[in-house]
Write a protein that holds these residues in place. Sequence first.
Motif, mmCIF file in Angstrom:
data_model
loop_
_atom_site.group_PDB
_atom_site.id
_atom_site.type_symbol
_atom_site.label_atom_id
_atom_site.label_comp_id
_atom_site.label_asym_id
_atom_site.label_seq_id
_atom_site.Cartn_x
_atom_site.Cartn_y
_atom_site.Cartn_z
ATOM 1 N N THR A 18 -2.181 6.686 -2.607
ATOM 2 C CA THR A 18 -3.522 6.601 -2.323
ATOM 3 C C THR A 18 -4.058 7.312 -1.164
ATOM 4 O O THR A 18 -5.333 7.364 -0.917
ATOM 5 C CB THR A 18 -4.025 4.971 -2.264
ATOM 6 N N LYS A 19 -3.193 7.744 -0.224
ATOM 7 C CA LYS A 19 -3.425 8.626 0.737
ATOM 8 C C LYS A 19 -3.991 7.874 2.198
ATOM 9 O O LYS A 19 -3.637 8.298 3.139
ATOM 10 C CB LYS A 19 -4.416 9.876 0.455
ATOM 11 N N ARG A 20 -5.131 6.958 1.776
ATOM 12 C CA ARG A 20 -5.318 6.480 3.097
ATOM 13 C C ARG A 20 -5.759 5.030 2.965
ATOM 14 O O ARG A 20 -6.144 4.535 1.779
ATOM 15 C CB ARG A 20 -6.567 7.190 3.783
ATOM 16 N N LEU A 21 -5.380 4.241 3.844
ATOM 17 C CA LEU A 21 -5.850 2.651 3.901
ATOM 18 C C LEU A 21 -7.327 2.618 4.106
ATOM 19 O O LEU A 21 -7.844 2.688 5.160
ATOM 20 C CB LEU A 21 -4.910 1.886 4.620
ATOM 21 N N TYR A 22 -8.099 2.300 2.965
ATOM 22 C CA TYR A 22 -9.463 2.179 3.266
ATOM 23 C C TYR A 22 -10.289 1.055 3.369
ATOM 24 O O TYR A 22 -11.264 0.870 3.755
ATOM 25 C CB TYR A 22 -10.233 2.827 1.892
ATOM 26 N N VAL A 23 -9.249 -0.110 3.256
ATOM 27 C CA VAL A 23 -10.050 -1.393 3.708
ATOM 28 C C VAL A 23 -8.656 -2.005 4.519
ATOM 29 O O VAL A 23 -7.512 -2.147 4.079
ATOM 30 C CB VAL A 23 -10.280 -2.324 2.612
ATOM 31 N N GLU A 52 -13.622 -5.109 -7.415
ATOM 32 C CA GLU A 52 -12.603 -4.436 -8.034
ATOM 33 C C GLU A 52 -11.145 -4.618 -7.362
ATOM 34 O O GLU A 52 -10.179 -4.535 -8.075
ATOM 35 C CB GLU A 52 -12.898 -2.947 -7.768
ATOM 36 N N LEU A 53 -11.246 -4.788 -6.174
ATOM 37 C CA LEU A 53 -9.920 -5.022 -5.526
ATOM 38 C C LEU A 53 -9.345 -6.310 -5.482
ATOM 39 O O LEU A 53 -8.209 -6.591 -5.396
ATOM 40 C CB LEU A 53 -10.147 -4.895 -3.880
ATOM 41 N N GLY A 54 -10.262 -7.279 -6.196
ATOM 42 C CA GLY A 54 -9.727 -8.512 -6.365
ATOM 43 C C GLY A 54 -9.565 -9.360 -5.281
ATOM 44 O O GLY A 54 -8.756 -10.310 -4.877
ATOM 45 N N ALA A 99 -9.410 -11.613 2.355
ATOM 46 C CA ALA A 99 -7.983 -11.747 3.075
ATOM 47 C C ALA A 99 -6.872 -11.162 2.457
ATOM 48 O O ALA A 99 -5.888 -10.469 2.887
ATOM 49 C CB ALA A 99 -8.041 -13.001 3.382
ATOM 50 N N ASN A 100 -6.985 -11.384 1.187
ATOM 51 C CA ASN A 100 -5.766 -10.879 0.246
ATOM 52 C C ASN A 100 -6.492 -10.124 -1.064
ATOM 53 O O ASN A 100 -7.567 -10.181 -1.651
ATOM 54 C CB ASN A 100 -4.997 -12.293 -0.358
ATOM 55 N N PHE A 101 -5.610 -8.986 -1.289
ATOM 56 C CA PHE A 101 -6.474 -8.061 -2.424
ATOM 57 C C PHE A 101 -5.208 -6.945 -2.527
ATOM 58 O O PHE A 101 -4.261 -6.878 -2.181
ATOM 59 C CB PHE A 101 -7.582 -7.292 -1.799
ATOM 60 N N THR A 102 -5.620 -6.339 -3.906
ATOM 61 C CA THR A 102 -4.302 -5.392 -4.058
ATOM 62 C C THR A 102 -5.436 -3.997 -4.366
ATOM 63 O O THR A 102 -6.450 -3.697 -4.774
ATOM 64 C CB THR A 102 -4.097 -5.568 -5.524
ATOM 65 N N TYR A 103 -4.756 -3.014 -3.521
ATOM 66 C CA TYR A 103 -5.174 -1.645 -3.511
ATOM 67 C C TYR A 103 -5.185 -1.142 -4.858
ATOM 68 O O TYR A 103 -4.238 -1.266 -5.402
ATOM 69 C CB TYR A 103 -4.536 -0.901 -2.434
ATOM 70 N N THR A 104 -6.241 -0.243 -5.072
ATOM 71 C CA THR A 104 -6.303 0.485 -6.374
ATOM 72 C C THR A 104 -6.178 1.867 -6.350
ATOM 73 O O THR A 104 -6.213 2.450 -5.134
ATOM 74 C CB THR A 104 -7.899 0.306 -7.145
ATOM 75 N N ASP A 105 -5.666 2.660 -7.319
ATOM 76 C CA ASP A 105 -5.476 4.201 -7.072
ATOM 77 C C ASP A 105 -7.005 4.862 -6.951
ATOM 78 O O ASP A 105 -6.803 5.844 -6.475
ATOM 79 C CB ASP A 105 -4.913 4.580 -8.452
ATOM 80 N N ARG A 106 -8.030 4.237 -7.151
ATOM 81 C CA ARG A 106 -9.158 4.888 -7.172
ATOM 82 C C ARG A 106 -9.825 4.639 -5.693
ATOM 83 O O ARG A 106 -9.878 3.525 -5.255
ATOM 84 C CB ARG A 106 -10.241 4.296 -8.193
ATOM 85 N N LEU A 107 -10.219 5.833 -5.135
ATOM 86 C CA LEU A 107 -10.484 5.670 -3.925
ATOM 87 C C LEU A 107 -12.365 5.383 -4.104
ATOM 88 O O LEU A 107 -12.724 6.289 -4.493
ATOM 89 C CB LEU A 107 -10.684 6.967 -3.061
ATOM 90 N N PRO A 108 -12.763 4.183 -3.631
ATOM 91 C CA PRO A 108 -14.156 3.790 -3.603
ATOM 92 C C PRO A 108 -15.120 4.826 -3.029
ATOM 93 O O PRO A 108 -14.641 5.379 -1.974
ATOM 94 C CB PRO A 108 -14.113 2.231 -3.099
ATOM 95 N N ASP A 109 -16.146 4.757 -3.536
ATOM 96 C CA ASP A 109 -17.430 5.604 -2.826
ATOM 97 C C ASP A 109 -18.183 4.771 -1.969
ATOM 98 O O ASP A 109 -19.134 4.195 -2.803
ATOM 99 C CB ASP A 109 -17.884 6.469 -3.834
ATOM 100 N N PHE A 110 -17.824 4.823 -0.825
ATOM 101 C CA PHE A 110 -18.687 3.767 0.010
ATOM 102 C C PHE A 110 -20.259 4.077 0.401
ATOM 103 O O PHE A 110 -21.070 3.141 0.874
ATOM 104 C CB PHE A 110 -17.965 3.577 1.519
ATOM 105 N N PHE A 145 0.883 -1.174 -0.080
ATOM 106 C CA PHE A 145 0.079 -0.267 -0.107
ATOM 107 C C PHE A 145 0.806 1.287 0.026
ATOM 108 O O PHE A 145 1.551 1.331 0.773
ATOM 109 C CB PHE A 145 -0.857 -0.064 1.213
ATOM 110 N N ASN A 146 0.729 2.108 -1.002
ATOM 111 C CA ASN A 146 1.444 3.390 -0.938
ATOM 112 C C ASN A 146 0.768 4.508 -0.485
ATOM 113 O O ASN A 146 -0.229 5.048 -1.101
ATOM 114 C CB ASN A 146 1.910 3.732 -2.588
ATOM 115 N N VAL A 147 0.923 4.800 0.691
ATOM 116 C CA VAL A 147 -0.064 6.000 1.545
ATOM 117 C C VAL A 147 0.365 7.240 0.989
ATOM 118 O O VAL A 147 -0.392 7.894 1.049
ATOM 119 C CB VAL A 147 0.603 5.663 3.007
ATOM 120 N N GLN A 148 1.467 7.270 0.067
ATOM 121 C CA GLN A 148 1.815 8.760 -0.289
ATOM 122 C C GLN A 148 0.965 8.993 -1.853
ATOM 123 O O GLN A 148 0.703 10.106 -2.021
ATOM 124 C CB GLN A 148 3.158 8.695 -0.512
#
Length: 377
Positions: A218-223, A360-362, A338-349, A213-216
């Motif tokens: 995507t800005k925030r860890l959303y899951v 989308e996260l796989g 349990a396993n996924f890949t963060y996307t650059d797009r921030l989902p709208d929950f 996860f690249n916090v710089q």
Amino acid sequence: GVCNLPCAVLRSNMCVTETSSLVHESCSSNGIRRENNIISGGFFRNVSRVAAFLFFLVCAVVVVVVVVVLPSVSGRRSAILIMSDNHSETWYHSWEMHLLQTSKLDVLGHVQQHTLISNPDERKLNDLLYFNHSAAYQELKTSEKSSAQDFYHYQEGWEAQVTQSYCAVATSAAALNSLRGKIDLPQDEIYIPYRWATQNALLLNEQVKQHIFNVQKTKRLYVGLGLSMAASLLNYNLNGQGYMAEAHSVDPTTFEKDETIKMIKKALLDDKMRVVINYDRGGIGQGPYGHGHFSPLGAYNEELDAFLVMDVAKYKYPPVWVPSAKVFNAISTLDTCANFTYTDRLPDFKTESFLSIEKELGCQEAHRGFIIIKPDS
């Protein structure tokens, strides 16, 4: 005549609002005094009006500050804390508010109902025992089969998770800080020259940014992280230091309860090892308030046959003694993401279902479990 003129002025301009007795009293004095009274009375009335205006102005400013400015400043402070320029957890965790509003069980009430051992004569714990009573502290014992040493090691740096999705990060930071003196801790610039594992510092690790996860960016860890992802987070921060994090996914069809508990107990009895668990709150009796979660284990009491779960969601629960059977039930649950890949797009929950976000996260499902942090030799 000298008296009558100002009195006439008084009658014509002020008797509408003043009583006749005041007029009579005013006219009974000499003209100069009466003139002064009129002037000073008007002066003080003007001062009163100005004071009232200023009072209401100050009140308005206070309301604006409390309602608008402080939340904004607080949000910006939190945003800086987690490397985010637009931090808001409310949109993602509206379900937490829903649980608070609809559940018949409030957190504090639940804690207060589990503060004493129900059957002290049996010396076996059948339910939860929270750390808000001296009885719970008295169960911190160190013997051949019981250990409380990790509880004290965790006082080196065991903080609340900075957001509701940072439980794995907060747990990892606590585990690393508990190894102070055995490993080199990450360096957070706000504590230079002192080394201390903060949740930010762990996420700023270059390998973490590249592989998890690249916090710089995507800005925030959303899951929240899954079990193997949390183990990777720890290993990237332990590389080359003689320690490793070993994840154990607990599938109840292949893992025996007694063997699993034995493995965890053995690690807790070893001063060089630490154990953190990935569990479902429902498995230990906290289901009404959240499910998938991470926390360190701080102790094991052989008499009670219970583990001390040191909850990093400190805003919800204090540490709690949990019977070993409940711990096994909680760590042997299935995590659908349990396993996924963060996307650059921030989902709208607010508008997107979690199922679509999982897709989308796989997301890949796997059983929860525990992680043992130990020397790699």
